[in-house]
Design an enzyme around this catalytic site. Structure first.
Site, PDB file in Angstrom:
ATOM      1  N   LYS A 115       0.782  -1.276   0.090  1.00 19.29           N
ATOM      2  CA  LYS A 115      -0.053  -0.127  -0.090  1.00 19.29           C
ATOM      3  C   LYS A 115       0.785   1.299  -0.082  1.00 19.29           C
ATOM      4  CE  LYS A 115      -3.355  -1.072  -0.487  1.00 19.29           C
ATOM      5  NZ  LYS A 115      -3.544  -1.807  -2.027  1.00 19.29           N
ATOM      6  N   THR A 127       1.392  -0.242  -7.187  1.00 28.44           N
ATOM      7  CA  THR A 127       0.572   0.007  -8.402  1.00 28.44           C
ATOM      8  C   THR A 127       0.900   0.841  -9.305  1.00 28.44           C
ATOM      9  OG1 THR A 127      -1.464  -0.765  -7.136  1.00 28.44           O
ATOM     10  CG2 THR A 127      -1.797  -0.360  -9.567  1.00 28.44           C
ATOM     11  N   TRP A 128       1.082   1.945  -8.778  1.00 25.08           N
ATOM     12  CA  TRP A 128       1.678   3.301  -9.669  1.00 25.08           C
ATOM     13  C   TRP A 128       3.072   3.079  -9.970  1.00 25.08           C
ATOM     14  CZ3 TRP A 128       2.966   8.559  -6.936  1.00 25.08           C
ATOM     15  CH2 TRP A 128       3.157   9.573  -7.764  1.00 25.08           C
ATOM     16  N   HIS A 134       7.013  -7.882  -2.447  1.00 26.67           N
ATOM     17  CA  HIS A 134       7.120  -7.161  -0.895  1.00 26.67           C
ATOM     18  C   HIS A 134       7.942  -7.870   0.056  1.00 26.67           C
ATOM     19  CE1 HIS A 134       3.141  -5.238  -2.247  1.00 26.67           C
ATOM     20  NE2 HIS A 134       2.559  -6.299  -2.195  1.00 26.67           N
ATOM     21  N   ARG A 164       6.377   5.200   1.814  1.00 29.48           N
ATOM     22  CA  ARG A 164       5.047   6.142   1.981  1.00 29.48           C
ATOM     23  C   ARG A 164       5.033   6.447   3.564  1.00 29.48           C
ATOM     24  NH1 ARG A 164      -1.155   4.921   0.268  1.00 29.48           N
ATOM     25  NH2 ARG A 164      -1.542   7.051  -0.026  1.00 29.48           N
ATOM     26  N   SER A 171      -4.373   2.954   4.301  1.00 32.74           N
ATOM     27  CA  SER A 171      -4.638   2.609   3.039  1.00 32.74           C
ATOM     28  C   SER A 171      -4.607   1.077   3.098  1.00 32.74           C
ATOM     29  CB  SER A 171      -3.479   2.974   1.936  1.00 32.74           C
ATOM     30  OG  SER A 171      -3.630   2.218   0.790  1.00 32.74           O
ATOM     31  N   TYR A 197       6.329   8.169  -1.802  1.00 29.63           N
ATOM     32  CA  TYR A 197       5.135   8.322  -2.556  1.00 29.63           C
ATOM     33  C   TYR A 197       4.904   9.880  -2.446  1.00 29.63           C
ATOM     34  CZ  TYR A 197       0.201   8.102  -3.458  1.00 29.63           C
ATOM     35  OH  TYR A 197      -1.162   8.153  -3.943  1.00 29.63           O
ATOM     36  N   ARG A 251      -7.937   4.028  -4.343  1.00 28.96           N
ATOM     37  CA  ARG A 251      -9.010   4.367  -3.444  1.00 28.96           C
ATOM     38  C   ARG A 251      -9.092   6.135  -3.458  1.00 28.96           C
ATOM     39  NH1 ARG A 251      -9.346   5.992   1.866  1.00 28.96           N
ATOM     40  NH2 ARG A 251      -6.999   6.254   1.990  1.00 28.96           N
ATOM     41  N   GLY A 272      -5.760   8.005  -3.296  1.00 32.05           N
ATOM     42  CA  GLY A 272      -4.451   8.685  -3.972  1.00 32.05           C
ATOM     43  C   GLY A 272      -3.936   9.840  -3.620  1.00 32.05           C
TER      44      GLY A 272
HETATM   45  P1  A3P Z   1      -4.940   5.221  -0.774  1.00 31.01           P
HETATM   46  O1  A3P Z   1      -5.540   3.836  -0.084  1.00 31.01           O
HETATM   47  O2  A3P Z   1      -4.400   6.063   0.159  1.00 31.01           O
HETATM   48  O3  A3P Z   1      -5.783   5.919  -1.799  1.00 31.01           O
HETATM   49  P2  A3P Z   1      -0.244  -0.191  -3.715  1.00 31.01           P
HETATM   50  O4  A3P Z   1      -0.259  -0.046  -4.954  1.00 31.01           O
HETATM   51  O5  A3P Z   1       1.034  -0.374  -2.974  1.00 31.01           O
HETATM   52  O6  A3P Z   1      -1.405  -1.405  -3.238  1.00 31.01           O
HETATM   53  O7  A3P Z   1      -0.831   1.060  -2.901  1.00 31.01           O
HETATM   54  C1  A3P Z   1      -2.268   1.602  -3.027  1.00 31.01           C
HETATM   55  C2  A3P Z   1      -2.211   2.896  -2.643  1.00 31.01           C
HETATM   56  O8  A3P Z   1      -1.519   3.753  -3.977  1.00 31.01           O
HETATM   57  C3  A3P Z   1      -3.660   3.388  -2.548  1.00 31.01           C
HETATM   58  O9  A3P Z   1      -3.587   4.530  -1.479  1.00 31.01           O
HETATM   59  C4  A3P Z   1      -3.961   3.743  -4.105  1.00 31.01           C
HETATM   60  O10 A3P Z   1      -5.029   4.668  -4.273  1.00 31.01           O
HETATM   61  C5  A3P Z   1      -2.664   4.514  -4.604  1.00 31.01           C
HETATM   62  N1  A3P Z   1      -2.407   4.726  -5.902  1.00 31.01           N
HETATM   63  C6  A3P Z   1      -2.727   3.583  -6.814  1.00 31.01           C
HETATM   64  N2  A3P Z   1      -2.460   3.983  -7.833  1.00 31.01           N
HETATM   65  C7  A3P Z   1      -1.961   5.477  -7.892  1.00 31.01           C
HETATM   66  C8  A3P Z   1      -1.491   6.187  -8.993  1.00 31.01           C
HETATM   67  N3  A3P Z   1      -1.380   5.992 -10.236  1.00 31.01           N
HETATM   68  N4  A3P Z   1      -1.004   7.418  -8.437  1.00 31.01           N
HETATM   69  C9  A3P Z   1      -0.953   7.782  -6.911  1.00 31.01           C
HETATM   70  N5  A3P Z   1      -1.415   7.071  -5.998  1.00 31.01           N
HETATM   71  C10 A3P Z   1      -1.919   5.632  -6.475  1.00 31.01           C
END
Ligand code: A3P
Length: 327
Positions: free
Chosen positions: A76, A80-81, A139, A161, A169, A224, A293, A295
């Site tokens: 989290k 993904t980003w 991870h 982060r 998150s 982040y 969620r 972001g």
């Molecule tokens: P939030 O729950 O605070 O919104 P991971 O990818 O490690 O599982 O982390 C998920 C977190 O990254 C979530 O945070 C999600 O919304 C956020 N996130 C996913 N894609 C993103 C992007 N393209 N840019 C910025 N934040 C992103």
């Protein structure tokens, strides 16, 4: 065949069959009940049992290649980003932005998280058949990475982060994915004790931080919050670190900005907003939208009290003291 196409042919169906043969004996490790599952302490980190099984398997069987790109994260923190960015930057000469795999595929499908997705029977075909350069996520704490990653000097991208936002998150994600809901206060207290998947959070960060300060060409340590502030700058940093800096022509043509736009929360969340589409993650099918969620930086204030925030800040500060890493 591209990495995206290769991935679509893999399957996790054999996973359940083999789970016994590599399963870790829970009685040999300290355990703690968090949310719907038991976490166990293995080599100073807390995991669900299946992750210990996979980590052990990977340590024995994973064969790194010198040009592998490893994305390492605490859950989290922006996995993904970073998957989307690394995939887009690395494949930018191959795919047009108007016909890009991210427009139809979730970043989690384009880049595998090895410790989440390999079958427990140890069959690594789905990873071994990927074309080079492979982008693989994990991870795993640095100290538990398969030895061959170090031997081959693979480049590692690590993103962390603010622990408060990462906690919130994770709490949302866990409640979304598992049927049994966790009380936020219970999860918070465990987190403060260091007990969370792949935790203690601070030790996970610290191991990669130390490696990045000693070997900056090998480990790129990202935050982040910094990336959210200056995405263009960090996309350039990523490209240079990965050995393919943007050319003047690309910069003049606005390619960097295109990468930022395509991989932004706004774009990816709107492409993955279906409430029914799922992505297969090992033994779980997770709604694609669950990875997007809010972001936002600082969303923790909407879910935990200032006092809880100060408590976690204090614990993390103490744990990181003297390392040079601050949040
Ligand atoms: P939030 O729950 O605070 O919104 P991971 O990818 O490690 O599982 O982390 C998920 C977190 O990254 C979530 O945070 C999600 O919304 C956020 N996130 C996913 N894609 C993103 C992007 N393209 N840019 C910025 N934040 C992103």
């Amino acid at each position: 065949m591209s990495q995206a196409e290769e991935l679509s042919t893999t399957s996790s169906s054999s996973e359940a069959i083999a789970s016994e043969s590599h399963s870790t004996d829970l009685t040999k490790h300290p355990t703690s009940e968090v949310s719907s599952e038991t976490l166990l302490l293995y080599k100073n980190f807390w995991f669900r049992r299946q992750f210990v099984d996979r980590i052990k398997l990977l340590q024995v069987r994973f064969k790194a290649r010198h040009d592998d790109i490893i994305i390492a994260t605490n859950p989290k923190c922006g996995t993904t980003w970073l998957k989307a960015l690394a995939f887009t930057i690395t494949n930018r000469s191959r795919y047009d932005f108007s016909n890009h795999p991210l427009l139809t595929r979730h970043p989690q499908e384009l880049v595998k998280t090895i410790d989440v997705e390999i079958p427990l029977n140890g069959d690594l075909t789905s990873i071994e058949t990927l074309p080079s350069p492979r982008i693989l996520a994990t991870h795993m704490p640095f100290s538990l990475l398969p030895e061959s990653i170090g031997i081959h000097g693979c480049r590692i991208l690590y993103i962390c982060r603010d622990p408060k936002d990462a906690f919130v998150s994770r709490w949302h994600f866990t409640n979304e994915v598992f049927t049994e809901k966790t009380d936020i206060n219970v999860a918070f207290n465990k987190c403060c004790e260091g007990i969370s998947d792949f935790g203690p959070f601070w030790d996970h960060c610290l191991e990669y931080w130390k490696e990045s300060t000693g070997k900056p060409d090998r480990v790129l340590f990202l935050k982040y919050e910094d990336m959210m502030l200056e995405p263009v700058k960090f996309v350039k940093t990523l490209a240079s670190f990965l050995g393919g800096p943007f050319s003047h022509e690309e910069e003049d043509a606005g390619v960097v900005e295109e990468v930022v736009r395509l991989c932004s929360f706004k774009t990816l969340s709107s492409l993955n907003n279906s409430e029914t589409d799922v992505v297969e993650r090992g033994y779980l099918a997770v709604k694609k939208s669950a990875y997007f969620r809010r972001g936002k930086v600082g969303d923790w204030v909407n879910h935990i009290s200032d006092e809880m925030g100060r408590k976690l800040d204090y614990i993390v500060e103490e744990k990181l003291k003297g390392s040079g890493l601050v949040f």
